[in-house]
Scaffold this motif. Structure first.
Motif, short mmCIF file in Angstrom:
data_model
loop_
_atom_site.label_atom_id
_atom_site.label_comp_id
_atom_site.label_asym_id
_atom_site.label_seq_id
_atom_site.Cartn_x
_atom_site.Cartn_y
_atom_site.Cartn_z
N GLY A 84 0.70 -1.14 -0.21
CA GLY A 84 0.03 0.05 -0.14
C GLY A 84 0.74 1.24 -0.15
N GLY A 85 1.87 1.44 -0.67
CA GLY A 85 3.02 2.37 -0.70
C GLY A 85 3.66 2.59 0.52
N GLY A 86 3.76 1.65 1.52
CA GLY A 86 4.46 1.59 2.76
C GLY A 86 5.40 0.48 2.58
N VAL A 87 6.07 0.38 3.70
CA VAL A 87 7.04 -0.77 3.92
C VAL A 87 6.50 -1.86 5.02
CG1 VAL A 87 9.51 -1.36 4.62
CG2 VAL A 87 8.92 0.89 3.14
N VAL A 88 6.80 -2.96 4.89
CA VAL A 88 6.45 -3.99 5.75
C VAL A 88 7.43 -4.20 6.68
CG1 VAL A 88 6.34 -6.38 6.02
CG2 VAL A 88 5.18 -5.37 4.08
N GLU A 89 7.38 -3.53 7.92
CA GLU A 89 8.52 -3.73 8.79
C GLU A 89 8.62 -5.07 9.39
OE1 GLU A 89 9.34 -1.31 13.24
OE2 GLU A 89 7.28 -1.05 12.22
N ALA A 90 9.95 -5.48 9.33
CA ALA A 90 10.19 -6.74 9.77
C ALA A 90 10.74 -6.67 11.34
CB ALA A 90 11.34 -7.33 8.99
N VAL A 91 10.27 -7.61 12.25
CA VAL A 91 11.11 -7.65 13.42
C VAL A 91 12.33 -8.18 13.60
CG1 VAL A 91 10.66 -8.69 15.74
CG2 VAL A 91 8.68 -8.10 14.35
N GLU A 92 13.22 -7.36 13.91
CA GLU A 92 14.62 -7.76 14.03
C GLU A 92 14.86 -9.24 15.07
OE1 GLU A 92 16.92 -6.01 12.68
OE2 GLU A 92 15.87 -4.53 12.17
N LEU A 93 15.74 -9.96 14.41
CA LEU A 93 15.91 -11.23 14.91
C LEU A 93 16.38 -10.97 16.29
CD1 LEU A 93 17.93 -13.00 12.15
CD2 LEU A 93 15.35 -12.86 12.42
N ALA A 94 17.15 -9.89 16.80
CA ALA A 94 17.71 -9.76 18.21
C ALA A 94 16.36 -9.65 18.86
CB ALA A 94 18.48 -8.37 18.24
N GLU A 95 15.30 -8.77 18.45
CA GLU A 95 14.18 -8.91 19.33
C GLU A 95 13.36 -10.23 19.69
OE1 GLU A 95 9.70 -6.61 19.29
OE2 GLU A 95 11.18 -5.99 17.82
N ILE A 96 13.40 -10.73 18.60
CA ILE A 96 12.65 -12.12 18.62
C ILE A 96 13.53 -12.94 19.73
CG2 ILE A 96 12.29 -14.18 17.53
CD1 ILE A 96 11.84 -12.62 14.98
N GLY A 97 14.82 -12.84 19.50
CA GLY A 97 15.46 -13.48 20.57
C GLY A 97 15.25 -13.38 21.96
N GLU A 98 15.53 -11.87 22.11
CA GLU A 98 15.04 -11.25 23.45
C GLU A 98 13.63 -11.58 24.18
OE1 GLU A 98 15.88 -7.13 22.88
OE2 GLU A 98 18.11 -7.50 22.59
#
Length: 374
Positions: free
Chosen positions: A48-62
């Motif tokens: 939709g004209g924006g960016v799909v924001e991915a979760v950082e792997l570090a955040e998933i780990g934390e």
């Protein structure tokens, strides 16, 4: 005859070219619940004209936590609550990955979902950061039981199960009601009430090639598949094959054939698959899954499911193609069962949630919002 291939997202199945033609016009003529999605931008990060924001792997780990399944096995899971006020449209969802994958395979979906919903994700036993116990007999039924126990003990509320590939099939089994409860030898169906609905992304027909899904090619090759089973049970042969498969260059080539959007086959994705494959017990899990039973046939389970189901299918999936037995069956469901909705995503491969997350969110988020809270 199609060659056998293995990918990191799905157990070995009959491969086909990703450009095989599908009679999309026939599908589009079905009633409104079946819809062919026009191809949008080639980049999976554009929505939709924006960016799909991915979760950082570090955040998933934390954020990841550990849960003891049956008091014995350590299961890794992740949870992210919605920052917004809970509304009747807010849902609790559980993300279940495919073969060879893990929680980070949902990194491009977690933020979009967690804006309005509570998001759980789990590493199935044998994958990711969950235990890979020696001698464990991996089956579709054991993963389904794990999912139900996780809902009972950790989530503790009605949940939408969202799965990809064999993860989808595990969700189908968990939600299938009496037939699965008979397997578990349970006297009550109360556990099934924890499953509020299903989202299936390119659902697998079985855990491995022995899932004969009315496909003459599989039946013809069954003696060869049994020979491969025998060879994989020889430790030296299995180790050599596994080492070749998890080589990063080989993985990247495999994933490139699995994805429609080649730009999303990056070093991060390769590491997500290769990292856990180098941990203790990964080889045993690999062999057990490939040589084990295929699991229940979804054709027999689907009629048991009365909860709302959303099916999203990539039209460039060479593993469970739309014009194959599994794809044809799921394509037919909206004409047979009123609780099923199906959308075909053009230009998308076997893992829509990571291949083209924008197209998945376009269908998934409104569907979740319309479900009333219980």
């Amino acid at each position: 005859m199609r060659a056998l291939t293995w990918t990191a997202m799905s157990p070995p199945v009959m491969s086909r070219t990703a450009t095989s033609t599908v009679n999309l016009r026939r599908i589009s003529l079905r009633r409104d619940r079946v819809c062919v999605r026009a191809t949008a931008s080639s980049s999976a990060t554009v929505s939709g004209g924006g960016v799909v924001e991915a979760v950082e792997l570090a955040e998933i780990g934390e954020r990841s936590k550990k849960w003891k399944w049956k008091g014995e096995y350590s299961v890794n899971y992740f949870v992210k609550d919605s920052p917004e006020e809970v509304t009747p449209a807010s849902q609790t969802v559980l993300l279940v990955h495919g073969f060879g994958a893990s929680i980070p395979h949902w990194r491009r979906n977690i933020n979009a979902l967690s804006k309005n919903h509570t998001v759980y994700a789990i590493d199935l036993l044998g994958f990711g950061a969950s235990d890979k116990p020696p001698g464990f007999s991996y089956t579709m039924e054991s993963w389904a039981e794990l999912i139900l126990n996780f809902l009972e003990e950790v989530v503790q509320k009605p949940t939408i199960l969202i799965g990809n590939s064999v993860g989808s099939l595990a969700c189908v089994i968990a939600a299938s009601g009496t037939k699965f409860l008979i397997y578990l030898e349970k006297k009550t169906e109360s556990r099934g009430d924890l499953v509020k609905g299903l989202v299936l992304l390119n659902c697998a027909g079985g855990m491995n090639n022995k899932a004969v899904f009315d496909d003459w090619r599989i039946k013809l090759l069954m003696p060869l598949l049994l020979l491969i089973d025998f060879l994989l049970k020889q430790r030296g042969i299995a180790s050599a094959l596994f080492n070749r498969v998890k080589d990063r260059e080989n993985l990247k080539n495999i994933l490139t054939n699995v994805y429609g959007n080649k730009d999303n086959v990056d070093d991060t994705l390769v590491e997500i698959i290769a990292g856990p494959a180098n941990t203790e017990g990964a080889l045993d899990a690999f062999v057990s899954i490939l040589t084990g039973p295929p699991g229940p046939n979804p054709i027999k389970l689907i009629p048991e499911i009365t909860k709302p189901v959303l099916v999203l299918w990539g039209d460039q999936d060479g593993l469970t193609p739309l014009d194959g037995p599994v794809g044809k069956y799921f394509t037919s469901l909206p004409d047979q069962l009123p609780n099923f909705n199906l959308y075909v995503l053009q230009g998308v491969g076997h893992c829509p949630q990571d291949d083209r997350p924008d197209l998945v969110h376009e269908r998934l988020l409104p569907w979740l919002a319309q479900l009333s809270s219980t």
